[in-house]
Design a protein around this motif. Structure first.
Motif, PDB file in Angstrom:
ATOM      1  N   LEU A  16       0.785  -1.059   0.089  1.00 51.92           N
ATOM      2  CA  LEU A  16      -0.087   0.156  -0.042  1.00 51.92           C
ATOM      3  C   LEU A  16       1.030   1.116  -0.054  1.00 51.92           C
ATOM      4  CD1 LEU A  16      -0.208   1.488   2.869  1.00 51.92           C
ATOM      5  CD2 LEU A  16      -1.302  -0.568   3.523  1.00 51.92           C
ATOM      6  N   ASP A  18       0.089   5.150   0.940  1.00 50.58           N
ATOM      7  CA  ASP A  18      -0.978   6.160   1.552  1.00 50.58           C
ATOM      8  C   ASP A  18      -0.357   7.253   1.493  1.00 50.58           C
ATOM      9  OD1 ASP A  18      -3.157   7.083   2.945  1.00 50.58           O
ATOM     10  OD2 ASP A  18      -2.522   6.426   5.054  1.00 50.58           O
ATOM     11  N   MET A  27      -2.244   5.761   9.242  1.00 49.89           N
ATOM     12  CA  MET A  27      -2.135   4.540   9.962  1.00 49.89           C
ATOM     13  C   MET A  27      -0.808   4.445  10.594  1.00 49.89           C
ATOM     14  SD  MET A  27      -3.589   1.955   7.165  1.00 49.89           S
ATOM     15  CE  MET A  27      -2.838   2.961   5.506  1.00 49.89           C
ATOM     16  N   ASP A  31      -1.108  -0.694  12.261  1.00 45.82           N
ATOM     17  CA  ASP A  31      -2.181  -0.899  11.499  1.00 45.82           C
ATOM     18  C   ASP A  31      -1.835  -1.123   9.839  1.00 45.82           C
ATOM     19  OD1 ASP A  31      -3.844   0.231  13.442  1.00 45.82           O
ATOM     20  OD2 ASP A  31      -3.383   2.143  13.082  1.00 45.82           O
ATOM     21  N   MET A  32      -0.907  -0.494   9.486  1.00 42.23           N
ATOM     22  CA  MET A  32      -0.368  -0.969   8.253  1.00 42.23           C
ATOM     23  C   MET A  32      -0.012  -2.408   8.172  1.00 42.23           C
ATOM     24  SD  MET A  32       2.138   1.984   6.518  1.00 42.23           S
ATOM     25  CE  MET A  32       1.501   3.505   5.893  1.00 42.23           C
ATOM     26  N   SER A  34      -0.752  -4.954   9.965  1.00 46.02           N
ATOM     27  CA  SER A  34      -1.878  -5.901   9.852  1.00 46.02           C
ATOM     28  C   SER A  34      -2.745  -5.978   8.808  1.00 46.02           C
ATOM     29  CB  SER A  34      -2.693  -5.665  11.358  1.00 46.02           C
ATOM     30  OG  SER A  34      -3.414  -4.270  11.104  1.00 46.02           O
ATOM     31  N   ARG A  35      -2.940  -4.766   8.070  1.00 40.95           N
ATOM     32  CA  ARG A  35      -3.723  -4.785   6.942  1.00 40.95           C
ATOM     33  C   ARG A  35      -2.969  -5.515   5.860  1.00 40.95           C
ATOM     34  NH1 ARG A  35      -5.366   0.804   3.641  1.00 40.95           N
ATOM     35  NH2 ARG A  35      -5.343  -0.146   1.503  1.00 40.95           N
ATOM     36  N   ILE A  36      -1.619  -5.321   5.790  1.00 35.65           N
ATOM     37  CA  ILE A  36      -0.794  -5.902   4.722  1.00 35.65           C
ATOM     38  C   ILE A  36      -0.929  -7.659   4.802  1.00 35.65           C
ATOM     39  CG2 ILE A  36       1.559  -6.526   3.892  1.00 35.65           C
ATOM     40  CD1 ILE A  36       0.313  -3.885   2.774  1.00 35.65           C
ATOM     41  N   ARG A  38      -3.178  -9.370   6.148  1.00 39.41           N
ATOM     42  CA  ARG A  38      -4.586 -10.028   5.936  1.00 39.41           C
ATOM     43  C   ARG A  38      -4.897  -9.926   4.448  1.00 39.41           C
ATOM     44  NH1 ARG A  38      -5.994  -7.153  11.017  1.00 39.41           N
ATOM     45  NH2 ARG A  38      -6.341  -8.654  12.499  1.00 39.41           N
ATOM     46  N   GLU A  39      -4.440  -8.650   3.613  1.00 39.45           N
ATOM     47  CA  GLU A  39      -4.467  -8.545   2.433  1.00 39.45           C
ATOM     48  C   GLU A  39      -3.744  -9.676   1.411  1.00 39.45           C
ATOM     49  OE1 GLU A  39      -3.880  -4.672   1.075  1.00 39.45           O
ATOM     50  OE2 GLU A  39      -5.870  -3.883   1.931  1.00 39.45           O
ATOM     51  N   ILE A  78      -3.241 -10.205  14.927  1.00 40.29           N
ATOM     52  CA  ILE A  78      -3.898 -11.247  13.973  1.00 40.29           C
ATOM     53  C   ILE A  78      -4.331 -12.429  14.403  1.00 40.29           C
ATOM     54  CG2 ILE A  78      -2.451  -9.931  11.899  1.00 40.29           C
ATOM     55  CD1 ILE A  78      -0.848 -12.529  11.759  1.00 40.29           C
ATOM     56  N   CYS A 119       7.292  -1.451   6.745  1.00 38.77           N
ATOM     57  CA  CYS A 119       6.677  -0.208   6.191  1.00 38.77           C
ATOM     58  C   CYS A 119       7.481   0.791   6.651  1.00 38.77           C
ATOM     59  CB  CYS A 119       5.275  -0.320   6.994  1.00 38.77           C
ATOM     60  SG  CYS A 119       5.373  -0.166   8.748  1.00 38.77           S
TER      61      CYS A 119
END
Length: 348
Positions: A16, A18, A27, A31-32, A34-36, A38-39, A78, A119
């Motif tokens: 990502l 942002d 984020m 946050d970053m 955990s999003r990565i 999961r994606e 996670i 990140c």
């Protein structure tokens, strides 16, 4: 197709950028990440609860995040219970070094499913500093993770004393040394840099995750001007790495057995063929015999090809670390490649 034994396969990835974050919407590193993860799991096409089965988390060093154990914080978010937590020292090579490490652990049977990620949140940090605000980033995690990489300072006292303390001052020295070694005039060298990075910028322009998805001509990149001031000769601004970004990326690696168990379709498997890791000696650049040669880079690149059982002419796709033109040029020199190679040097 590989014979049936333990092999490492990449089963998912995510990234990502942002670009529009404000202090209110930005984020945190956690946050970053955990999003990565999961994606990346969703991209695999496998078990929806895949992230809870991660047994190894390896994170590249993250500037300004003072968490004691970032991998442990990510595991908690996670819902995973990994047996191995790994972080790195600062270094441009660490993402690949961690990928190699996790892949080799899978191949040796030490783990089954690993996440490698990282990140950069320096744009948000810069916004906070300008506003005099503090960032409420989580800093927990008790035990220290295993640390890989080199902890020694990048510069020694002599280099610091003459103002060679930042990459923007050191990489130009390598660049000028490469020009001299090639016997190029200043004009010839400027044109060489321009052609090289114009090709990279055309790739970035088509990449939605590039921080600057803008195609620039060779002259735009290399000629100083109002928006392209000279930073340190021969690099104006557009040829310098930019660190103030908010970006993240990560990948999931698994054994074939685990990938199958998780229901990841085989067409989503990408085999890890091999890798290598080297450290330049002497460590401090001013002590090296030559600024136009990188024996460790040569050994590393040749070692990675050898471990994969591949010759250079069998490789179709390249992505060279491109913080400055000299990094790409040096890789070409060490591999004996022309900078005009039609395969190009980046996918990103």
């Amino acid at each position: 197709k590989y014979e049936e034994k333990t092999h490492t396969v990449l089963i998912g990835g995510a990234q990502l950028s942002d670009r529009d974050a404000t202090l209110e919407t930005a984020m945190s590193p956690l946050d970053m990440l955990s999003r990565i993860v999961r994606e990346a799991a969703a991209s695999s096409g496998g078990d929806p609860n895949l992230v809870t089965k991660v047994d190894t988390i390896a994170l590249a060093s993250i500037f300004a995040w003072r968490a004691k154990n970032p991998p442990a914080l990510l595991a908690e978010v996670i819902g995973a219970k990994p047996s191995k937590l790994i972080a790195s020292h600062v270094g441009g090579e660490t993402a690949l070094a961690l990928t190699n490490l996790v892949a080799s652990r899978i191949t040796s049977g030490e783990c089954q499913l690993g996440f490698v990620g990282g990140c950069n949140n320096l744009r948000t940090l810069s916004l906070a500093q300008k506003a005099g605000a503090s960032l409420d980033w989580p800093v927990g995690g008790e035990q220290l993770p295993d640390i890989v990489g080199t902890s020694t300072s990048a510069i020694n006292e002599a280099e610091k004393a003459v103002g060679l303390s930042m990459p923007i001052q050191v990489y130009p020295i390598f660049e000028n040394a490469l020009r001299a070694a090639r016997g190029q005039t200043l004009t010839e060298h400027r044109e060489t840099m321009g052609r090289l990075f114009a090709g990279l910028s055309s790739v970035a322009a088509a990449n939605p995750y590039a921080w600057f998805p803008t195609e620039r001509s060779a002259d735009e990149l290399t000629q100083p001007g109002d928006t392209n001031r000279m930073i340190c000769f021969p690099y104006p601004k557009y040829l310098n790495a930019v660190m103030t970004t908010d970006q993240a990326a990560g990948a999931l690696l698994a054994s074939q057995e685990m990938a199958r168990k998780l229901g990841v379709p085989e067409e989503n498997w990408i085999y890890w063929r091999g890798g290598a890791y080297e450290v330049e000696e002497p460590w401090f650049f001013s002590e090296r015999e030559s600024f136009s040669d990188s024996p460790a880079m040569r050994r590393c690149h040749e070692g990675a090809l050898a471990s994969a059982g591949l010759a250079l002419d069998e490789v179709d796709l390249f992505d060279f670390y491109s913080c400055f033109p000299s990094a790409v040029s040096m890789a070409c020199e060490m591999l004996g490649m022309s900078q005009d190679d039609p395969r190009g040097f980046t996918l990103t």
